[in-house]
Design a protein around this motif. Structure first.
Motif: not given
Length: 200
Positions: A13-26
């Motif tokens: 959960r946290e890995t996917i969330a962190a990646f979406l936040a940083s790379e997709a600027r979500a």
């Protein structure tokens, strides 16, 4: 873009969330169960995309998908799974999922999938939808490959027609045919398949 990631495995959960936040600027919210996810949607309003772990507490199979779709005001809800099968992917999409996302999906593909689904497209990994082993390139004509390359560049049918000295109606026919051959739902899905299979 606002995304809710619901998965009972903290690391996933946290890995996917962190990646979406940083790379997709979500702007990403997280939950560990379906009831918690539903509470977040109720409190914060509908999200542009909700990713639900198929096996987390409260899901009861695809019943959880239906409940979240109702709660999320018609906006896209997709299924995450670590034990993905073609049958489950098809069942989820038939039940209204915006997509079916394996947790093993490469990070760049995860970003693309999230963006496509948030934009209203349906996402399913090519190897789930089309499990024929023959190279997709071999079943496309050279002209269909030209059209596919144009689609991947983001060109409209008219632009592709001009570039290859074709009528626009002919390009439309090629798009329809190559989508059928690739088992793609639309031109955007065809472009995703092309990139996944290194066709262009």
């Amino acid at each position: 873009m606002r995304i809710l990631v619901a998965d009972d495995h903290d690391l996933v959960r946290e890995t996917i969330a962190a990646f979406l936040a940083s790379e997709a600027r979500a702007a990403v919210a997280t939950a560990g169960t379906l009831p918690d996810a539903l509470k977040i949607v109720e409190a914060e309003g509908a999200f542009d995309l909700v990713l639900l772990d198929y096996n987390m507490p409260g899901m009861s199979g695809l019943d959880g998908l239906r409940r979240m779709r109702a709660a999320n005001d018609g906006k896209p809800v997709a299924i995450l799974s670590g034990t993905a099968t073609r049958a489950l992917a098809e069942e989820a999409i038939m039940a209204g999922a915006a997509g079916f996302v394996p947790k093993t999906l490469a990070s760049r593909s995860m970003i693309s999938a999230a963006q496509f689904m948030a934009a209203g497209e349906i996402y399913a990994p090519f190897h789930f939808v089309q499990q024929k082993n023959q190279a997709a390139a071999a079943i496309l004509t050279s002209r269909e490959l030209d059209v596919l390359k144009g689609i991947c560049r983001g060109e409209a049918n008219k632009e592709i027609a001009i570039a290859h000295d074709l009528h626009e109606a002919t390009v439309k026919l090629h798009v329809k045919t190559l989508c059928r051959k690739l088992n793609a739902k639309n031109r955007t899905h065809a472009a995703m398949i092309a990139r996944d299979r290194d066709l262009v």
